[in-house]
Design a protein around this motif. Sequence first.
Motif, PDB file in Angstrom:
ATOM      1  N   LEU A  32      -0.673  -5.318   6.496  1.00  0.00           N
ATOM      2  CA  LEU A  32      -0.980  -6.709   6.834  1.00  0.00           C
ATOM      3  C   LEU A  32      -2.461  -6.912   7.132  1.00  0.00           C
ATOM      4  CD1 LEU A  32       2.059  -7.758   9.072  1.00  0.00           C
ATOM      5  CD2 LEU A  32       1.656  -8.258   6.648  1.00  0.00           C
ATOM      6  N   GLN A  33      -2.987  -7.999   6.613  1.00  0.00           N
ATOM      7  CA  GLN A  33      -4.383  -8.356   6.822  1.00  0.00           C
ATOM      8  C   GLN A  33      -4.445  -9.613   7.687  1.00  0.00           C
ATOM      9  OE1 GLN A  33      -6.990  -6.384   5.505  1.00  0.00           O
ATOM     10  NE2 GLN A  33      -5.220  -5.056   5.155  1.00  0.00           N
TER      11      GLN A  33
ATOM     12  N   THR B 151       0.859  -1.182   0.000  1.00  0.00           N
ATOM     13  CA  THR B 151       0.000   0.000   0.000  1.00  0.00           C
ATOM     14  C   THR B 151       0.896   1.232   0.000  1.00  0.00           C
ATOM     15  OG1 THR B 151      -1.794  -1.122   1.133  1.00  0.00           O
ATOM     16  CG2 THR B 151      -1.741   1.271   1.317  1.00  0.00           C
TER      17      THR B 151
ATOM     18  N   ASN C  43       0.842   5.342   0.310  1.00  0.00           N
ATOM     19  CA  ASN C  43       0.053   6.508   0.686  1.00  0.00           C
ATOM     20  C   ASN C  43      -1.406   6.124   0.971  1.00  0.00           C
ATOM     21  OD1 ASN C  43       2.448   7.759   0.198  1.00  0.00           O
ATOM     22  ND2 ASN C  43       1.816   8.716  -1.708  1.00  0.00           N
ATOM     23  N   PRO C  44      -1.617   5.536   2.127  1.00  0.00           N
ATOM     24  CA  PRO C  44      -2.922   4.948   2.453  1.00  0.00           C
ATOM     25  C   PRO C  44      -4.066   5.965   2.502  1.00  0.00           C
ATOM     26  CG  PRO C  44      -1.502   5.045   4.400  1.00  0.00           C
ATOM     27  CD  PRO C  44      -0.646   5.399   3.229  1.00  0.00           C
TER      28      PRO C  44
ATOM     29  N   SER D 219      -5.845  -4.128  14.276  1.00  0.00           N
ATOM     30  CA  SER D 219      -5.544  -3.178  13.195  1.00  0.00           C
ATOM     31  C   SER D 219      -5.454  -3.843  11.829  1.00  0.00           C
ATOM     32  CB  SER D 219      -4.231  -2.477  13.492  1.00  0.00           C
ATOM     33  OG  SER D 219      -4.221  -2.030  14.809  1.00  0.00           O
ATOM     34  N   TYR D 220      -5.289  -5.152  11.825  1.00  0.00           N
ATOM     35  CA  TYR D 220      -5.143  -5.843  10.540  1.00  0.00           C
ATOM     36  C   TYR D 220      -6.480  -6.271   9.943  1.00  0.00           C
ATOM     37  CZ  TYR D 220      -4.864  -9.523  14.106  1.00  0.00           C
ATOM     38  OH  TYR D 220      -5.089 -10.312  15.208  1.00  0.00           O
ATOM     39  N   VAL D 221      -7.553  -5.803  10.540  1.00  0.00           N
ATOM     40  CA  VAL D 221      -8.881  -6.055   9.977  1.00  0.00           C
ATOM     41  C   VAL D 221      -9.544  -4.693   9.753  1.00  0.00           C
ATOM     42  CG1 VAL D 221     -11.167  -7.037  10.438  1.00  0.00           C
ATOM     43  CG2 VAL D 221      -9.126  -8.251  11.191  1.00  0.00           C
TER      44      VAL D 221
ATOM     45  N   LYS E  96      -6.697   5.329   4.356  1.00  0.00           N
ATOM     46  CA  LYS E  96      -7.423   4.805   5.527  1.00  0.00           C
ATOM     47  C   LYS E  96      -6.428   4.757   6.666  1.00  0.00           C
ATOM     48  CE  LYS E  96      -6.048   0.026   4.705  1.00  0.00           C
ATOM     49  NZ  LYS E  96      -6.371  -1.370   4.640  1.00  0.00           N
ATOM     50  N   THR E  97      -6.927   4.498   7.850  1.00  0.00           N
ATOM     51  CA  THR E  97      -6.030   4.113   8.916  1.00  0.00           C
ATOM     52  C   THR E  97      -6.691   2.996   9.716  1.00  0.00           C
ATOM     53  OG1 THR E  97      -4.659   4.880  10.717  1.00  0.00           O
ATOM     54  CG2 THR E  97      -6.710   6.077  10.394  1.00  0.00           C
ATOM     55  N   CYS E  98      -6.190   2.725  10.916  1.00  0.00           N
ATOM     56  CA  CYS E  98      -6.559   1.441  11.524  1.00  0.00           C
ATOM     57  C   CYS E  98      -7.708   1.537  12.525  1.00  0.00           C
ATOM     58  CB  CYS E  98      -5.340   0.772  12.135  1.00  0.00           C
ATOM     59  SG  CYS E  98      -4.650   1.627  13.558  1.00  0.00           S
TER      60      CYS E  98
ATOM     61  N   TYR F 289      -0.232   7.514  19.044  1.00  0.00           N
ATOM     62  CA  TYR F 289      -0.510   7.942  17.663  1.00  0.00           C
ATOM     63  C   TYR F 289      -1.972   8.348  17.491  1.00  0.00           C
ATOM     64  CZ  TYR F 289       4.038   6.404  15.909  1.00  0.00           C
ATOM     65  OH  TYR F 289       5.373   6.280  15.663  1.00  0.00           O
ATOM     66  N   HIS F 290      -2.858   7.570  18.111  1.00  0.00           N
ATOM     67  CA  HIS F 290      -4.289   7.897  17.949  1.00  0.00           C
ATOM     68  C   HIS F 290      -4.614   9.225  18.613  1.00  0.00           C
ATOM     69  CE1 HIS F 290      -4.569   3.289  17.874  1.00  0.00           C
ATOM     70  NE2 HIS F 290      -4.218   3.766  16.709  1.00  0.00           N
TER      71      HIS F 290
ATOM     72  N   TRP G 264       3.069   8.989   8.469  1.00  0.00           N
ATOM     73  CA  TRP G 264       3.230   9.470   7.101  1.00  0.00           C
ATOM     74  C   TRP G 264       3.471  10.989   7.126  1.00  0.00           C
ATOM     75  CZ3 TRP G 264      -1.250   9.321   2.949  1.00  0.00           C
ATOM     76  CH2 TRP G 264      -0.775   9.891   1.758  1.00  0.00           C
TER      77      TRP G 264
ATOM     78  N   SER H 139       3.620   0.665   3.028  1.00  0.00           N
ATOM     79  CA  SER H 139       3.242  -0.299   4.060  1.00  0.00           C
ATOM     80  C   SER H 139       2.870  -1.635   3.441  1.00  0.00           C
ATOM     81  CB  SER H 139       2.042   0.233   4.846  1.00  0.00           C
ATOM     82  OG  SER H 139       1.494  -0.779   5.650  1.00  0.00           O
TER      83      SER H 139
ATOM     84  N   ALA I 270       0.290   4.839   8.531  1.00  0.00           N
ATOM     85  CA  ALA I 270      -0.566   6.017   8.339  1.00  0.00           C
ATOM     86  C   ALA I 270      -0.220   7.123   9.338  1.00  0.00           C
ATOM     87  CB  ALA I 270      -2.044   5.630   8.490  1.00  0.00           C
ATOM     88  N   TYR I 271      -0.003   6.736  10.603  1.00  0.00           N
ATOM     89  CA  TYR I 271       0.235   7.761  11.617  1.00  0.00           C
ATOM     90  C   TYR I 271       1.612   8.392  11.507  1.00  0.00           C
ATOM     91  CZ  TYR I 271      -3.853   5.471  13.443  1.00  0.00           C
ATOM     92  OH  TYR I 271      -5.094   4.919  13.556  1.00  0.00           O
TER      93      TYR I 271
ATOM     94  N   THR J  26      -3.173  12.054  16.441  1.00  0.00           N
ATOM     95  CA  THR J  26      -3.914  12.277  15.198  1.00  0.00           C
ATOM     96  C   THR J  26      -5.262  12.938  15.490  1.00  0.00           C
ATOM     97  OG1 THR J  26      -2.834  10.367  14.241  1.00  0.00           O
ATOM     98  CG2 THR J  26      -4.764  11.189  13.075  1.00  0.00           C
TER      99      THR J  26
ATOM    100  N   PRO K  36       0.425  -3.688  10.072  1.00  0.00           N
ATOM    101  CA  PRO K  36      -0.888  -3.206   9.652  1.00  0.00           C
ATOM    102  C   PRO K  36      -0.814  -1.720   9.294  1.00  0.00           C
ATOM    103  CG  PRO K  36      -0.876  -3.778  11.981  1.00  0.00           C
ATOM    104  CD  PRO K  36       0.495  -4.000  11.489  1.00  0.00           C
ATOM    105  N   ILE K  37      -1.857  -1.199   8.716  1.00  0.00           N
ATOM    106  CA  ILE K  37      -1.757   0.114   8.078  1.00  0.00           C
ATOM    107  C   ILE K  37      -1.528   1.262   9.064  1.00  0.00           C
ATOM    108  CG2 ILE K  37      -4.218   0.780   8.071  1.00  0.00           C
ATOM    109  CD1 ILE K  37      -1.760   1.042   5.119  1.00  0.00           C
ATOM    110  N   GLY K  38      -2.044   1.108  10.290  1.00  0.00           N
ATOM    111  CA  GLY K  38      -1.981   2.226  11.226  1.00  0.00           C
ATOM    112  C   GLY K  38      -0.582   2.786  11.421  1.00  0.00           C
TER     113      GLY K  38
ATOM    114  N   ILE L 231      -8.309   3.714  16.237  1.00  0.00           N
ATOM    115  CA  ILE L 231      -8.550   5.163  16.305  1.00  0.00           C
ATOM    116  C   ILE L 231     -10.043   5.458  16.117  1.00  0.00           C
ATOM    117  CG2 ILE L 231      -8.197   5.791  13.864  1.00  0.00           C
ATOM    118  CD1 ILE L 231      -6.664   8.256  14.882  1.00  0.00           C
TER     119      ILE L 231
ATOM    120  N   SER M 275       4.513   7.122   2.007  1.00  0.00           N
ATOM    121  CA  SER M 275       4.171   6.138   3.025  1.00  0.00           C
ATOM    122  C   SER M 275       4.028   4.759   2.389  1.00  0.00           C
ATOM    123  CB  SER M 275       2.861   6.542   3.690  1.00  0.00           C
ATOM    124  OG  SER M 275       2.469   5.552   4.609  1.00  0.00           O
TER     125      SER M 275
END
Lengths: 459, 445
Positions: free
Chosen positions: B91-92, A17, A19-20, A142-144, A22-24, A52-53, B70, B88, B67-68, A56, B62-64, A27, B86
């Motif tokens: 991970l799923q 991925t 430049n996402p 976070s991985y879902v 979305k985030t996890c 981080y949460h 970036w 990443s 993302a945080y 942000t 995972p994406i967080g 948050i 960014s």
Amino acid sequence: MLLKHTTDEIKARKALTINPAKTCQPIGAMYASLGIHGCLPHSHGSQGCYAYHRSTLTRHYKEPVMAATSAFTEGASVFGGQANLLQALDNIFTVYNPDVVAVHTTCLSETIGDDIPQIFNKAIADGKVPEGKYVLHANTPSYVGSHITGFANMTKAMVDYFAVSNGHKEKTVNIIPGYVEPADMEEIKRLGDIMGIKTIMFPDTSKVLNGPMTGRFKMYPEGGVTIKELKLAGSSKGTIALGNLASGAAAKALDVKCKVPCQILDLPIGLQATDMFIDTLRQIAGVNVPDAVTFERGQMIDIITDMHQYFYGRRVGLVGDPDQILALAKFLVSIDMCPVYIVSGSPAGKKFVKRLEEITQEVPYEVKISVPGDMFLFHQWIKQESVDLIIGNTYAKYIARDEDIPLIRFGFPILDRVGHSYFPTVGYKGGIRLLEKILDAILDRIDRDSSDISFELVM
Amino acid sequence: MTGISILKERKKQIYQKGAEPFSITCGKHSLAGSVSQRACVFCGSRVVLYPIADALHLIHGPIGCAAYTWDIRGALSSGPELHRLSFSTDLQEKDVIFGGEKKLYHALIDLIHEYKPKAAFVYSTCIVGIIGDDVEAVCKKVSRETGVETLPVHSEGFKGTKKDGYKAACEALFKLVGQGSVDNISPYSINILGEFNIGGEAWIIKDYYKRMGVNVVSTMTGDGRVDDVRRSHGAMLNVVQCSGAMTYLADMMKEKYGIPYIRVSYFGLEDMSKALYDVAEYFSHNPEIMTCTQELVRYEISRIYPELQKIKTAVKGKRAAIYVGGAFKAFSLIKALKYIGINVILAGSQTGNDADYEVLRDMCDKGTIILDDANPLELSKYIIEKKADLFIGGVKERPIAYKMGIGFCDHNHERKTPLAGYSGMLNFAREVYLTVTSPVWQFAR
């Protein structure tokens, strides 16, 4: 230029991925938790997640964002986080004295398999949860999913933990507002008030994350849904869930648990979606729409007709959260604009994409949709064929700058502007503001680009 | 807001000067359930390595985590901007079950092929540590196949504190050191360690050293370049600014390459001048360097002195609270604030050690509160009790200060003006002056 690394040649990426958009999950859960009155969100995992949460959310709302953490170390990740959570609950209630603690998990605590309800039971048995205080939890690895799923899970947890049927049908109507700004929640409640309807909104971050400056730091600001209201939600006449992805789960759970019928609508962004919301609210509550609301509606239509000559045929790139981009796309099509690229980082399912395709089928350009997708792909599409306007969160500004396209900041996060948490974009009033922003962006651009000869006072 | 109680377990991390014999506990893990302002191992690694602009930074997790982080750090680059994207592996669930090594491998191959970076850093996050991906092996394989050095950064969030993240970053950097040619490096040469160029500070500092006749081989890591790091072992001296982050690397370089190091701060007139003089002193066998340094310091101070005096008159007697990451930063801030006549009533850090807090105690006036790993309630309690007019901190502290109706200065990464060097001191003083004397506070009280 900053994103000179972005190429227009699109190659298949399976494992990456960039430049996402979305985030996890956690948050989103933290944001939802802040919408309960007197609630301290608690992150069950390492310290970094919650830091981080909080950062942000602080950057987005420009407000102090409180939360606690289980502060996992290596020991906790081997032996489980039970001891940490027990100690945390003890400390939290002793010192920070919230009414409620809303625990969300992280990828770490999920993977080691901590059983939060079991830990809660132990905490209650050990007397670590004082009388009259509450705990609730949501599983948010976070991985879902994404931050939207996290919001949905925590909102559903409010139903699972608190809603009860008291055997009567109360006059109240539940509104689950979706992942929107505090100002949006306030506006939705205001519409309910004008219609004379008693609403229970959950979560409700208005007055929590857009509260007044008082000269005092308040750990638990005024707003938020109370536990009493959450309990009562189980006896309401009905529930309106705004945005299927963020609010659907809680509404359905409430229907199953307490037989409160629910209607899942699009976010009330734009005229038709707001009409739909008002009409549904009217029907559930059994009231007439007052003139004041009809008046606001008329104003919005007036604005639309005044503005429409500038809108038609404009190509728009939309990047954001699923419920929002769906409502926005529908709104844009209705005013004759052309959403041509639509990207959401959050996974939202095939049905969702199909709806987007239906909404945009009349657009006279090729419409590209990627759900889930990322901003890199969004940028590549724009590089291949540009747009007149981008609507997206702050991160879209890189693309806007590189490609020299006007940007309207919309969604989450908005880190570089102040005020978005005070002005709604839902309802008729919000719609008027959104229209103004769109038109300003377009006309500012025309002014900026016009030669001296074509520069005009009246446009 | 009186009557805020303090966590029993935290009492030893709070000290009021003059009240009792000095003792403060620090370096311990944050208490579960406290609202700490600290972050994790990954955060430590990420902030240190982030400014290396021609390297690829891939976050395996995972994406967080991606993302945080970036582009939130604002470290400026004079050339490549690869660090601002960014990347990443996102991970799923299925990756968590079946392992993420394949995904990592393909991501790296794709990225290296596309961007041809000078090196690649792969950050391991919590989940990678738990599922046990062999990141080391994947990196080796990718290095072998692509010829681009791929370095694992062991930054699983739970494996310690932010400090351990600094260490992991230093270890990754140390692998690069010693790989490049040291030809044509001047005998009067240094590396700058622990300067992150957030507002362009590294450029100011490099300019000073250049004017002194001292050559800067590499800045680690502000506006950093992989090839500079590779030849940094050719420098004669390491100058360490952010000691918390980079002393570990300086120690390793001292041991392996015999390069001594000094600790400096580039903030405030006193510390800035000392940083330059200490380097000149080190090269005292070339007296010309000292002469140039004296001239430079004289010239730079005389340039800003008149305005600083004006500011001093305006802000004298105001009271400041400081809560920052590293203790070294707190030292410099106290000196700088004292210089413009501001009293420090609270000084705290996220990561100070015993020695740091002793220095802090010696620097502070009687009655000053010293805090380790504080939380918002404690901060707000002392701000009210001690009647602060100004708060200096980072992102999470700003709205707290504003809610209480006092001025704020960001001394972390939410700023665009440099605060280092002589011009930086003036920037800082101006910012303090503007915020403290802003007419907006009349509405707040």
